[in-house]
Scaffold this active site. Sequence first.
Site, PDB file in Angstrom:
ATOM      1  N   LYS A  45       0.839  -1.208   0.000  1.00 46.93           N
ATOM      2  CA  LYS A  45       0.000   0.000   0.000  1.00 46.93           C
ATOM      3  C   LYS A  45       0.873   1.256   0.000  1.00 46.93           C
ATOM      4  O   LYS A  45       0.560   2.246  -0.661  1.00 46.93           O
ATOM      5  CB  LYS A  45      -0.929  -0.003   1.227  1.00 46.93           C
ATOM      6  CG  LYS A  45      -2.058  -1.019   1.095  1.00 46.93           C
ATOM      7  CD  LYS A  45      -2.868  -1.165   2.370  1.00 46.93           C
ATOM      8  CE  LYS A  45      -3.882  -2.294   2.192  1.00 46.93           C
ATOM      9  NZ  LYS A  45      -4.625  -2.624   3.403  1.00 46.93           N
ATOM     10  N   GLN A  89      -5.471  -1.625   9.813  1.00 47.15           N
ATOM     11  CA  GLN A  89      -5.128  -2.840   9.061  1.00 47.15           C
ATOM     12  C   GLN A  89      -5.554  -4.097   9.840  1.00 47.15           C
ATOM     13  O   GLN A  89      -5.241  -4.235  11.019  1.00 47.15           O
ATOM     14  CB  GLN A  89      -3.613  -2.861   8.815  1.00 47.15           C
ATOM     15  CG  GLN A  89      -3.123  -4.039   8.005  1.00 47.15           C
ATOM     16  CD  GLN A  89      -3.580  -4.001   6.549  1.00 47.15           C
ATOM     17  OE1 GLN A  89      -3.480  -2.986   5.879  1.00 47.15           O
ATOM     18  NE2 GLN A  89      -4.096  -5.119   6.059  1.00 47.15           N
ATOM     19  N   ASP A 112     -11.590   2.332   4.133  1.00 48.15           N
ATOM     20  CA  ASP A 112     -11.928   0.928   3.854  1.00 48.15           C
ATOM     21  C   ASP A 112     -13.416   0.734   3.545  1.00 48.15           C
ATOM     22  O   ASP A 112     -13.808  -0.295   3.002  1.00 48.15           O
ATOM     23  CB  ASP A 112     -11.574   0.056   5.074  1.00 48.15           C
ATOM     24  CG  ASP A 112     -10.177  -0.528   4.975  1.00 48.15           C
ATOM     25  OD1 ASP A 112      -9.725  -0.789   3.843  1.00 48.15           O
ATOM     26  OD2 ASP A 112      -9.544  -0.746   6.020  1.00 48.15           O
TER      27      ASP A 112
END
Length: 264
Positions: A45, A89, A112
Amino acid sequence: MEIKEYVLSRKKKLFETIKVMKTKPHLAILQVNDDDATNAYIKGKMKDADELGVLVTHLKLPVETKECEILKVVESLNNDDEIHGFIVQLPLPKHVDSEKIRVAINPKKDVDGFHPLSTLKACTPRGILDYLKHLKVDLVGKNAVIIGRSFIVGRPMAKLLIDESANVTVLHSKTKREDMYNFLEMADIVVVAVGQKWLLNDDHTFKETAIIIDVGLSRVDGVLYGDVQPGRNVFLQTPVPGGVGLLTRLALFENLVEIMKNEI
Ligand code: NAP
């Protein structure tokens, strides 16, 4: 177009969009472990962010961090005007209630798209749907079978496909084996998000015209596998690695830019 080419072309467009933005998007990544797989995902990422011109703040907390401490960091990210969006995460350590963390994130900063009030699509389902649309797959009245009912993949995927007027069936660990065979035989689109090496294999029959989207990732003896044995006799089967993971990473940055556009 192969997924890699498709992602590359969309990344180029996103790069051009970000290049002309007055304020550079700033993403924060909160990590609460130190396992190799998570480190690798975050590295990927950060590489994407660098290529796209996105600023990243990476906060790494030790695995034993208490839930209340994590919630405090989430709160500070919610209130930090310099950060446009952030992700926590997954996976979180076992002593942490992921659900509590999920709903503590300000929906306006939830890159997200996991928060129940988020206006953004969850990254993996968004990436998959955008790709299906790019392939001009007609979803109306098609039989879509989703295996897995998590809040991050299965459920939001089902919603998106229902919105596209597909006939959606969601299977899970309590689904009877013989029923799974029957549903799969009828499926036009299969999305598998379980995390079990080659759960779908030679035992299963698919339509030759079917599209199989393999979300699952499992590591066996250091090798990465999908949920579907390669080489199914279908119209399209996404590879693992080099498939849905790339779509998810792209969708993350598309969501971040969308957050900034919504702010304006
Ligand atoms: P999860 O929360 O563990 O959910 C797994 C789902 O699979 C559950 O709904 C479970 O059913 C179902 N399941 C388990 N065994 C099954 C079986 N034998 N038959 C049918 N269903 C079964 O996982 P997740 O977070 O959704 O992730 C799923 C997989 O996708 C993982 O491998 C993850 O690493 C991968 N993933 C990949 C990406 C990517 O970008 N490539 C993104 C997200 C996730 P129950 O609900 O009944 O327990």
